[in-house]
Design a protein around this motif. Sequence first.
Motif, PDB file in Angstrom:
ATOM      1  N   GLN B  42     -11.429 -14.887   4.945  1.00 12.22           N
ATOM      2  CA  GLN B  42     -11.599 -13.516   5.434  1.00 12.22           C
ATOM      3  C   GLN B  42     -11.321 -12.522   4.313  1.00 12.22           C
ATOM      4  OE1 GLN B  42      -9.643 -12.572   9.119  1.00 12.22           O
ATOM      5  NE2 GLN B  42     -10.068 -14.578  10.013  1.00 12.22           N
ATOM      6  N   SER B  43     -11.681 -11.279   4.562  1.00 10.15           N
ATOM      7  CA  SER B  43     -11.491 -10.259   3.543  1.00 10.15           C
ATOM      8  C   SER B  43     -10.046  -9.784   3.521  1.00 10.15           C
ATOM      9  CB  SER B  43     -12.415  -9.071   3.807  1.00 10.15           C
ATOM     10  OG  SER B  43     -12.107  -8.473   5.045  1.00 10.15           O
ATOM     11  N   LEU B  44      -9.714  -9.087   2.463  1.00  8.51           N
ATOM     12  CA  LEU B  44      -8.383  -8.489   2.368  1.00  8.51           C
ATOM     13  C   LEU B  44      -8.258  -7.371   3.397  1.00  8.51           C
ATOM     14  CD1 LEU B  44      -9.073  -9.567  -0.614  1.00  8.51           C
ATOM     15  CD2 LEU B  44      -7.229  -8.066  -1.331  1.00  8.51           C
ATOM     16  N   MET B  45      -7.151  -7.379   4.098  1.00  6.42           N
ATOM     17  CA  MET B  45      -6.896  -6.338   5.080  1.00  6.42           C
ATOM     18  C   MET B  45      -5.688  -5.529   4.619  1.00  6.42           C
ATOM     19  SD  MET B  45      -9.279  -6.658   7.229  1.00  6.42           S
ATOM     20  CE  MET B  45      -8.686  -5.516   8.484  1.00  6.42           C
ATOM     21  N   LEU B  46      -5.880  -4.233   4.475  1.00  8.46           N
ATOM     22  CA  LEU B  46      -4.791  -3.373   4.047  1.00  8.46           C
ATOM     23  C   LEU B  46      -3.730  -3.296   5.142  1.00  8.46           C
ATOM     24  CD1 LEU B  46      -3.676  -1.356   1.928  1.00  8.46           C
ATOM     25  CD2 LEU B  46      -4.936   0.437   3.147  1.00  8.46           C
ATOM     26  N   MET B  47      -2.487  -3.573   4.757  1.00 10.45           N
ATOM     27  CA  MET B  47      -1.383  -3.483   5.708  1.00 10.45           C
ATOM     28  C   MET B  47      -0.698  -2.118   5.613  1.00 10.45           C
ATOM     29  SD  MET B  47       0.378  -7.179   5.060  1.00 10.45           S
ATOM     30  CE  MET B  47       1.619  -6.946   6.323  1.00 10.45           C
ATOM     31  N   ALA B  48      -0.419  -1.715   4.384  1.00  5.13           N
ATOM     32  CA  ALA B  48       0.323  -0.476   4.206  1.00  5.13           C
ATOM     33  C   ALA B  48       0.177   0.028   2.785  1.00  5.13           C
ATOM     34  CB  ALA B  48       1.794  -0.697   4.530  1.00  5.13           C
ATOM     35  N   THR B  49       0.384   1.306   2.647  1.00  2.00           N
ATOM     36  CA  THR B  49       0.398   1.958   1.340  1.00  2.00           C
ATOM     37  C   THR B  49       1.832   2.355   1.046  1.00  2.00           C
ATOM     38  OG1 THR B  49      -1.839   2.810   1.704  1.00  2.00           O
ATOM     39  CG2 THR B  49      -0.525   3.855  -0.029  1.00  2.00           C
ATOM     40  N   SER B  50       2.310   1.927  -0.100  1.00  5.29           N
ATOM     41  CA  SER B  50       3.706   2.132  -0.463  1.00  5.29           C
ATOM     42  C   SER B  50       3.805   3.221  -1.521  1.00  5.29           C
ATOM     43  CB  SER B  50       4.255   0.810  -1.012  1.00  5.29           C
ATOM     44  OG  SER B  50       5.493   0.983  -1.662  1.00  5.29           O
ATOM     45  N   ASN B  51       4.559   4.249  -1.232  1.00  2.00           N
ATOM     46  CA  ASN B  51       4.730   5.365  -2.163  1.00  2.00           C
ATOM     47  C   ASN B  51       6.157   5.403  -2.677  1.00  2.00           C
ATOM     48  OD1 ASN B  51       2.040   6.696  -1.791  1.00  2.00           O
ATOM     49  ND2 ASN B  51       2.795   6.798   0.301  1.00  2.00           N
ATOM     50  N   GLU B  52       6.304   5.522  -3.984  1.00  2.43           N
ATOM     51  CA  GLU B  52       7.622   5.535  -4.604  1.00  2.43           C
ATOM     52  C   GLU B  52       8.462   6.682  -4.065  1.00  2.43           C
ATOM     53  OE1 GLU B  52       8.763   7.799  -7.200  1.00  2.43           O
ATOM     54  OE2 GLU B  52      10.676   6.771  -7.384  1.00  2.43           O
ATOM     55  N   GLY B  53       9.620   6.337  -3.585  1.00  2.19           N
ATOM     56  CA  GLY B  53      10.568   7.345  -3.121  1.00  2.19           C
ATOM     57  C   GLY B  53      10.309   7.891  -1.729  1.00  2.19           C
ATOM     58  N   SER B  54       9.347   7.371  -1.032  1.00  2.06           N
ATOM     59  CA  SER B  54       9.096   7.858   0.326  1.00  2.06           C
ATOM     60  C   SER B  54       8.719   6.692   1.232  1.00  2.06           C
ATOM     61  CB  SER B  54       7.984   8.905   0.328  1.00  2.06           C
ATOM     62  OG  SER B  54       6.760   8.336  -0.077  1.00  2.06           O
ATOM     63  N   LYS B  55       8.577   6.980   2.508  1.00  2.00           N
ATOM     64  CA  LYS B  55       8.257   5.925   3.461  1.00  2.00           C
ATOM     65  C   LYS B  55       6.823   5.441   3.287  1.00  2.00           C
ATOM     66  CE  LYS B  55      11.477   7.395   7.079  1.00  2.00           C
ATOM     67  NZ  LYS B  55      11.608   7.827   8.507  1.00  2.00           N
ATOM     68  N   ALA B  56       6.626   4.172   3.580  1.00  2.00           N
ATOM     69  CA  ALA B  56       5.284   3.599   3.476  1.00  2.00           C
ATOM     70  C   ALA B  56       4.415   4.085   4.633  1.00  2.00           C
ATOM     71  CB  ALA B  56       5.370   2.078   3.478  1.00  2.00           C
ATOM     72  N   THR B  57       3.132   4.089   4.386  1.00  2.00           N
ATOM     73  CA  THR B  57       2.158   4.439   5.416  1.00  2.00           C
ATOM     74  C   THR B  57       1.495   3.153   5.894  1.00  2.00           C
ATOM     75  OG1 THR B  57       1.715   6.552   4.332  1.00  2.00           O
ATOM     76  CG2 THR B  57       0.097   5.771   5.946  1.00  2.00           C
ATOM     77  N   TYR B  58       1.655   2.857   7.188  1.00  2.00           N
ATOM     78  CA  TYR B  58       1.162   1.601   7.724  1.00  2.00           C
ATOM     79  C   TYR B  58      -0.205   1.788   8.383  1.00  2.00           C
ATOM     80  CZ  TYR B  58       5.783  -0.376   6.955  1.00  2.00           C
ATOM     81  OH  TYR B  58       6.929  -0.829   6.373  1.00  2.00           O
ATOM     82  N   GLU B  59      -1.028   0.766   8.282  1.00  2.83           N
ATOM     83  CA  GLU B  59      -2.323   0.790   8.952  1.00  2.83           C
ATOM     84  C   GLU B  59      -2.133   0.513  10.447  1.00  2.83           C
ATOM     85  OE1 GLU B  59      -5.397   1.580   7.382  1.00  2.83           O
ATOM     86  OE2 GLU B  59      -3.798   2.254   6.024  1.00  2.83           O
TER      87      GLU B  59
END
Lengths: 108, 113
Positions: B42-59
């Motif tokens: 299967q293809s890659l599925m984005l789980m979350a975007t991680s930003n330095e010093g702040s909370k991650a953004t989840y899909e």
Amino acid sequence: KNQVEQSPQSLIILEGKNCTLQCNYTVSPFSNLRWYKQDTGRGPVSLTIMTFSENTKSNGRYTATLDADTKQSSLHITASQLSDSASYICAGGFKTIFGAGTRLFVKA
Amino acid sequence: GAVVSQHPSWVICKSGTSVKIECRSLDFQATTMFWYRQFPKQSLMLMATSNEGSKATYEQGVEKDKFLINHASLTLSTLTVTSAHPEDSSFYICSASERRAQYFGPGTRLLVL
């Protein structure tokens, strides 16, 4: 709906032959279109990156084309080698959407 | 080119335990890192975007309390799979962006028994 569709799902070619992989994308907003090579059990490795203003880009034996009007891209592999056996993944969009990949097998 | 490393490369754990995966950008600073999951064929599925010093953004559909992400520095992001279950068995891949390019780590294969 944002999606990236690739064809064929898999492909078998003889060493030394050329092949072309297809990618149809409907992603918005469009920032760039990328092709990756992924060996089994490894992370993807970037082959080409194209913006909407670029029609073609080469990287050694790999040449990618982009038609922004029809939202189609292709990856052409020239003079294939056994080491080219891998999955080739097309990805696009500001929030990168990945296709399921084309699995290429190069036979001796 | 830019290099992204992951550790461990593979891990086997018992159901109910927690597993931490590290992602490092070795020769560049990455303010943003991404975590993906890939099931076989299967293809890659984005789980979350991680930003330095702040909370991650989840899909959508990804449980933030189950997949804890910490981006403590410009070169390190960690993903902790808490109370892992067999259905969490997958190939986890991180990536980091530098300019327009996105560089991927080699992946971590997780098997939960």
